[in-house]
Structures are given as structure tokens and as C-alpha cells.
Design an enzyme around this catalytic site. Structure first.
Site, mmCIF file in Angstrom:
data_model
loop_
_atom_site.group_PDB
_atom_site.id
_atom_site.type_symbol
_atom_site.label_atom_id
_atom_site.label_comp_id
_atom_site.label_asym_id
_atom_site.label_seq_id
_atom_site.Cartn_x
_atom_site.Cartn_y
_atom_site.Cartn_z
ATOM 1 N N GLU A 175 60.978 89.302 93.673
ATOM 2 C CA GLU A 175 62.122 88.730 93.549
ATOM 3 C C GLU A 175 61.965 87.352 92.798
ATOM 4 O OE1 GLU A 175 65.491 86.208 96.202
ATOM 5 O OE2 GLU A 175 64.739 88.108 96.976
ATOM 6 N N TYR A 196 58.267 85.713 94.177
ATOM 7 C CA TYR A 196 57.761 86.006 95.528
ATOM 8 C C TYR A 196 58.190 87.521 95.949
ATOM 9 C CZ TYR A 196 62.369 85.134 97.788
ATOM 10 O OH TYR A 196 63.706 84.826 97.894
ATOM 11 N N SER A 206 63.846 83.826 91.796
ATOM 12 C CA SER A 206 64.749 82.797 92.154
ATOM 13 C C SER A 206 64.761 81.908 91.066
ATOM 14 C CB SER A 206 64.632 82.261 93.397
ATOM 15 O OG SER A 206 64.703 83.286 94.505
ATOM 16 N N THR A 207 65.875 81.692 90.333
ATOM 17 C CA THR A 207 65.832 80.866 89.260
ATOM 18 C C THR A 207 65.805 79.176 89.753
ATOM 19 O OG1 THR A 207 68.426 80.389 89.219
ATOM 20 C CG2 THR A 207 67.504 82.306 87.807
ATOM 21 N N HIS A 259 71.825 87.844 94.318
ATOM 22 C CA HIS A 259 72.445 86.875 94.976
ATOM 23 C C HIS A 259 72.752 85.549 93.947
ATOM 24 C CE1 HIS A 259 70.721 88.450 99.262
ATOM 25 N NE2 HIS A 259 71.324 89.163 98.466
ATOM 26 N N ASP A 297 59.982 89.797 98.850
ATOM 27 C CA ASP A 297 60.994 89.501 99.654
ATOM 28 C C ASP A 297 61.547 91.149 99.971
ATOM 29 O OD1 ASP A 297 62.871 88.863 101.226
ATOM 30 O OD2 ASP A 297 64.457 88.256 99.812
ATOM 31 N N HIS A 328 76.423 81.071 99.722
ATOM 32 C CA HIS A 328 75.294 82.300 99.225
ATOM 33 C C HIS A 328 76.164 83.531 99.047
ATOM 34 C CE1 HIS A 328 71.386 83.871 99.538
ATOM 35 N NE2 HIS A 328 71.621 84.907 100.649
ATOM 36 N N ARG A 355 75.749 75.078 100.863
ATOM 37 C CA ARG A 355 75.414 76.133 99.660
ATOM 38 C C ARG A 355 76.175 77.604 99.959
ATOM 39 N NH1 ARG A 355 70.917 80.102 99.337
ATOM 40 N NH2 ARG A 355 70.469 79.238 101.324
ATOM 41 N N GLU A 409 69.262 84.675 92.499
ATOM 42 C CA GLU A 409 68.027 85.449 93.108
ATOM 43 C C GLU A 409 68.191 86.847 92.944
ATOM 44 O OE1 GLU A 409 67.774 84.458 97.075
ATOM 45 O OE2 GLU A 409 69.577 83.037 96.832
#
Length: 503
Positions: free
Chosen positions: A100, A93, A102-103, A156, A95, A242, A240, A10
Site C-alpha cells: 500500500e 507498507y 499512502s500519499t 481510500h 496492509d 475516511h 478526518r 491510500e
């Protein structure tokens, strides 16, 4: 074992409206997302499904109370900001006042590079489209992590791990690795300290913004190890991880090594292969000390009293990774061997002369450019021109960005060609559940009411309620699993019937 696992990235992009220094970044970010969605999504936009999100669940065994959480942590609230799902399975989106990308979920480091680069092209396309809107002003996007005025924004990584792996072992073995991996995946930065007022050049954009070793927050009291426990998958099988400590990389080799080496270390942790304690004394201070020394001579202190450079500590992980892989010869694939070889080569050349890696690593490529300006014009690190050059490196416009010029002139190594990246802007990966999500958005957009990482929700004629198709297993919903079903179903209703008739 290998570098293969479910993972994704992300990236929040820095944003500026030309000629409007006081422009609202949330409005500008929404213009970016909406411009791309309007131009590329042919039917109604599916909303993001927040129902399954749990951002306050902590891996240490508790939930943070909502009333004490910082508002930035409440990512399960629909704030009405621009938020779309793309046909490649990705999410685009707004953020924290930044656009941002996110793959989608992928299985290999090279696919991370592919979809991360596709994200850059999506953002570039979006910015160009936003500028053509009535009353629109040129919006510039930067793939970086700080405005050098005290603010930082994230890049991230996410890795699925076995739930059975004790979280304490993850913390113990990953912390030294994260503190020192910046030697090959740092993005480079002019200025020291959060506001950049101290003079100098450092390896990482983000190092000065981390304040604690372990924690749940991502924007305040940033931790080296983030404890958010939100798997977006079967919680009995997976957690997950992060990861918030990485920089936003432009160099493909930096991104490739960042995720590839991390995947190998996670495999060793899961298999209890790491038995030597490499814990650091004062890891937050060590993180900054390593970043502040681009000569790579800075030592850090282990809890057992030994002192060691970041390069040598990375060498310890590399040695163990090679031994680990050699014991599992039958599982070794080409990317795993390539990650190991590149890891070794980069560490060896960094030890001899960091400039030997200027074609591969962001922080070295940027430093080489900056040093030429310093030598030509006699500039010290406090000169504002150098901060402008730093920012220009991260400009994603091919006609303006310094990284982009390195690519155009063949002075930076690439792992992919433009055709592969262009395809990833629109086509999902074929070997994860992102294939199902992306194909549904591409073929049945008018019937998809919402989607998230672990579900697609249809609004079907003749049914009073929305119909949710769970995708809790990241390795189902692949092309091999559902490709023929989707190809053979002309409508979402037909697909839904075929998916559920045996349920």
C-alpha cells in the site's frame, strides 16, 4: 471557499507472482516494500509510530470494543510487516496482504494526482527491484480493487474537516453524492456481483462490495460512510473523513475530479450551504444499480419520492457548488474554477454519449477497449478474454498495461508531465507538515527512530529517551515554516535544539 483542504489517498495494489499462483501475498508484498526501502533509503529505516492511532474510535461517539473488532481493523498493532516512511513524506507498507502507498498530506486536487501517480512509479520501481533479488520471481502489481473471485482491496481518501460539523449532516449530504460520483470516477469492471460471475460490465470496481450505509468496518460490512474517528491532527479542531468507497483510478482526470468535487461538497456541508434534502431510498441498492448500468439511464429514488438519474443528481450538486463558489468570489482559485468546469463538461458529455469521455475517465476508456475486442471477435461478456483485458488495463508496467499504452500513444488526457511525477517520488509537498517529515527522513535518517502523520521521533546522542516533535497542526512544518531551520542544521541534534529552545 475552494477545493483546498488537507487531504491524501491510500491505495492497496493487487499483487501476483508470475508462475507461482500459490505464492504467499504477504511475503510478496513485503518483498516489494523491502526492495524499495533497501535501494532508496540510505540509512536505518525509521519505524512507523503506532502510539497515536485509534482505529476503533467511532465518529458517532463511542469506541468499538477490541475483543469484537475484526483483526483487519486493528491497524494500530505493529505486526512486524514491512513498513517504511519515504523522503516525500509518504508511507509504503504491507496492509491486508497487499503493498500500500499512502500519499503525504497535500492541499489541492492536482497535488493528490501528482503524489498518487508518484505512488504508481514507486510501486513499479519496487517490483522491478524485487525481481532482481536472489531467488526473486517477477512480481506484477495492479492498480485495481478486486481479484474477481470475491475479494476486494481498498483505495481510500482522507479529508480533514471541521470538528464542529455535525456528523449526521455529513452522512445526509455525502451519501447521495458518493452513490452517484462513480459516473466520473469509477474504474470499470467486467463482471457483476462480488465474485464477478454474473455477466456484464459495470462502472465501479467497488460498488458490489458495499453492504451498509454507515459503519466503522472497512473490510467486512463495508459502509458507504465510514465512521472511523482518527484525525491524525488536533482532535478539538479536526475530524478526518475516511472515505473507503472510491475506486483506484489510473486516469488523472478521474482522480482529480474525484477529490476535487468531494472537497467542494465538504466545504458546502461545513458552511451549512446544502439545505435541500437529496437523501436516497435504499442507497446501497442504488449504488449497485447505478454501477450496473453503463448507459447511465438507471434512475434512483429519493426519499421524497422523486426518481432521478445519477447524472442529474450529480448535476444538482454541481449547481449548488457553482452558486456556493459565486457567493465567495474573493476565495476562488484557478483549480476550483477548473474542477467546476471539468465537472460540468464531463456530466454534459456523459449525458450525450459516454464515449465522448474516453480520453478522461477510466471506466469509459476501459469500456472502449473492451468493446473493440467484442466487436472484432464477437465476444459476449462471459468470455474469459474480457476479464483478462480488464486486468491488463490495471497492470502498472508500461510495456504491458493497457492504460499505460493509452498514455504512450497520447489517447488519454494527462494533467501532469513525467518530470513532475518523478520529483514527487522523492520530494515532499512544501505546504503541509509532510515537508518536515520528508526532509527529516532525507537529511537526518540515521537519527529518526520513528515517525507518523503527527510526529517525528529522534534518537539523539546524550539523551536517555527518544525525543518526539509533535506535528499536530497539518499546516505547520511547511517549507515556509521550517525550511530555513532544516537547511541551517547539519545534524538532527542541532535541529532539535533550534526547534525546542523557545519551548
Amino acid at each position: 471557499m475552494s477545493v483546498r483542504r488537507i487531504m491524501g489517498t491510500e491505495v492497496e495494489y493487487g499483487i501476483a507472482v508470475q508462475g507461482q499462483p500459490l505464492a504467499n501475498p504477504m511475503v510478496a508484498s513485503s518483498q516489494i516494500v523491502n526492495a524499495y526501502a533497501t535501494a532508496t533509503l540510505t540509512a536505518r529505516r525509521a519505524r512507523w509510530d503506532f502510539e497515536e492511532e485509534s482505529p476503533l474510535r467511532d465518529a458517532r461517539g463511542f469506541d468499538m470494543a477490541r475483543q469484537v473488532a475484526d483483526p483487519s481493523q486493528l491497524t494500530d498493532e505493529d505486526l512486524g510487516l514491512a513498513n517504511v516512511i519515504l523522503t516525500n513524506g509518504a508511507r509504503l507498507y504491507v496492509d491486508h496482504a497487499h503493498p500500500e502507498f499512502s500519499t503525504p498530506e497535500v492541499l489541492t486536487p492536482l497535488d493528490i494526482v501528482r503524489f498518487d501517480k508518484a505512488g504508481e512509479q514507486v510501486m513499479l520501481d519496487a517490483a522491478r527491484r524485487a525481481a532482481t533479488l536472489p531467488g526473486g520471481a517477477p512480481i506484477v502489481l495492479y492498480k485495481n480493487n478486486t481479484d474477481n473471485k470475491g475479494a476486494s482491496y481498498g483505495a481510500h481518501e482522507n479529508y480533514l474537516m471541521r470538528r464542529s460539523t455535525p456528523f449526521a449532516e455529513i452522512v445526509s449530504h455525502l451519501t447521495p453524492f458518493f452513490v452517484t460520483r462513480q459516473v466520473f470516477c469509477g474504474a470499470g469492471r467486467v463482471g457483476l456481483g462480488q465474485d464477478g460471475r454474473e455477466h456484464g460490465y459495470q462502472i465501479s470496481q467497488r460498488a458490489d462490495f458495499f453492504e451498509v450505509e454507515v459503519g466503522l468496518e472497512t473490510t467486512l460490512k463495508r459502509p458507504i460512510i465510514n465512521t472511523r474517528d482518527e484525525p491524525h491532527a488536533d482532535p478539538q479542531r479536526f475530524r478526518r473523513l475516511h472515505v473507503i468507497i472510491g475506486d483506484a483510478n489510473l486516469a488523472e482526470v478521474s482522480t482529480y475530479l474525484k477529490v476535487g468535487t468531494t472537497a467542494l461538497v465538504l466545504a458546502m456541508i461545513e458552511d451549512r450551504f446544502l439545505t435541500t434534502d437529496l437523501s436516497l431510498e435504499g442507497p446501497v441498492a442504488a449504488l449497485r444499480a447505478v454501477s450496473h448500468d453503463p448507459t447511465l439511464r438507471q434512475t434512483v429514488t429519493l426519499r421524497d419520492g422523486r426518481t432521478i438519474t445519477a447524472l442529474d443528481l450529480q448535476g444538482e450538486y454541481l449547481t449548488r457548488a457553482r452558486a456556493y463558489v459565486e457567493q465567495r468570489v474573493e476565495d476562488v482559485d484557478d483549480q476550483t474554477r477548473d474542477v467546476l468546469d471539468r465537472w460540468e463538461s464531463v456530466l454534459e458529455r456523459l449525458a450525450r454519449d459516454p464515449m465522448l469521455c474516453a480520453r478522461e475517465l477510466d471506466w469509459v476508456a476501459k469500456l472502449q477497449i473492451l468493446q473493440r475486442y467484442r466487436d472484432r471477435d464477437g465476444l459476449d461478456w462471459d468470455d474469459a478474454k474480457l476479464q483478462a483485458v480488464d486486468l491488463q488495463y490495471a497492470d502498472i508496467r508500461p510495456e504491458k498495461g493497457l492504460y499505460q499504452r493509452l498514455v504512450a500513444s497520447g489517447r488519454i488526457e494527462r494533467l501532469l508531465d513525467d518530470a513532475e511525477v518523478d520529483a514527487a517520488m522523492h520530494e515532499p509537498p512544501e505546504d503541509t507538515r509532510a515537508y518536515f517529515r520528508g526532509r527529516c527522513l532525507e537529511k537526518y535518517a540515521d537519527a529518526v527512530a520513528a515517525a507518523s502523520w503527527d510526529s517525528v521521533i529522534f534518537d539523539l546522542p546524550g539523551r536517555e529517551s527518544l525525543q518526539r516533535i509533535p506535528t499536530i497542526d497539518p499546516l505547520r512544518g511547511t517549507k515556509a515554516h521550517v525550511g530555513a531551520l532544516i537547511d541551517g542544521a547539519d545534524t538532527a541534534q542541532q535541529l532539535f535544539h533550534r526547534l525546542t529552545r523557545g519551548a
